[in-house]
Design an enzyme around this catalytic site. Structure first.
Site, PDB file in Angstrom:
ATOM      1  N   HIS A   1       0.842  -1.193   0.000  1.00  0.00           N
ATOM      2  CA  HIS A   1       0.000   0.000   0.000  1.00  0.00           C
ATOM      3  C   HIS A   1       0.880   1.246   0.000  1.00  0.00           C
ATOM      4  O   HIS A   1       1.956   1.272   0.585  1.00  0.00           O
ATOM      5  CB  HIS A   1      -0.942  -0.005   1.213  1.00  0.00           C
ATOM      6  CG  HIS A   1      -2.016   1.020   1.103  1.00  0.00           C
ATOM      7  ND1 HIS A   1      -1.845   2.317   1.507  1.00  0.00           N
ATOM      8  CD2 HIS A   1      -3.281   0.940   0.613  1.00  0.00           C
ATOM      9  CE1 HIS A   1      -2.952   2.995   1.279  1.00  0.00           C
ATOM     10  NE2 HIS A   1      -3.842   2.178   0.741  1.00  0.00           N
TER      11      HIS A   1
ATOM     12  N   GLU B   1      -3.275   1.681  -7.619  1.00  0.00           N
ATOM     13  CA  GLU B   1      -3.701   2.827  -6.807  1.00  0.00           C
ATOM     14  C   GLU B   1      -2.811   4.013  -7.115  1.00  0.00           C
ATOM     15  O   GLU B   1      -1.708   4.123  -6.577  1.00  0.00           O
ATOM     16  CB  GLU B   1      -3.553   2.504  -5.318  1.00  0.00           C
ATOM     17  CG  GLU B   1      -4.415   1.389  -4.819  1.00  0.00           C
ATOM     18  CD  GLU B   1      -4.328   1.295  -3.309  1.00  0.00           C
ATOM     19  OE1 GLU B   1      -5.363   1.477  -2.660  1.00  0.00           O
ATOM     20  OE2 GLU B   1      -3.221   1.071  -2.791  1.00  0.00           O
TER      21      GLU B   1
END
Length: 167
Positions: free
Chosen positions: A10, A80
């Site tokens: 992430h 992302e």
């Protein structure tokens, strides 16, 4: 513990804690060795996008994983764009599709056609009830990694958009 999935790479871990591509890849390998499925997050910063390096940044992140893992059947990729996480900004549908298409092409060339066909590629940049329906219409966007919107009633609209699409 009955845990079947983990999210690795992430942007907050990469950019705040300094986790390198190689470190993320080693964690993906360990997760695989312990039987976990992995959502591997990749994406570029605004500076990297504006410099025209989006695809190179993303494929560098995937290449590190490819060096550690041979079996991609337990890996889901979550694209992302860092500049679109929690900012309210989102890639246009066209921008998101372009990156997803390039990622699928990279899988074909660098892993296998089978992996490219089977690997789910999620979009995770400020998905909301306002953009989910348009984003999910793209052929290479297989679903979403939903952040803040998952805590709001609008998650129902996002899930409905995914359920209504037939790919």
């Amino acid at each position: 513990f009955g845990v079947g999935w983990t999210i690795l790479g992430h942007s907050e871990r990469r950019h705040i804690l300094g986790e390198s591509n190689a470190f993320v890849a080693s964690k993906v390998k360990i997760a695989d060795e312990y039987g976990l499925n992995t959502i591997a997050c990749i994406g570029e910063t605004l500076d990297e996008r504006e410099a025209g390096n989006t695809i190179q940044v993303c494929t560098d992140q995937l290449s590190a994983i490819r060096e550690q893992v041979e079996d991609w059947s337990k890996i889901v990729i979550a694209y992302e764009p860092v500049w679109a996480i929690g900012t309210g900004k989102t890639a246009t549908s066209e921008q998101a599709q372009e990156v997803h298409e390039e990622l699928r092409s990279w899988l074909t060339t660098n892993v296998s056609q089978e992996a490219a066909d089977a690997t789910r590629i999620l979009y995770g940049g400020s998905v909301s009830s306002k953009n989910a329906d348009e984003l999910i219409q793209n052929p290479d966007i297989d679903g979403f990694l939903v952040g803040g919107a998952s805590l709001k009633p609008e998650i129902e609209t996002i899930v409905k958009a995914c359920n209504d699409i037939s790919k």
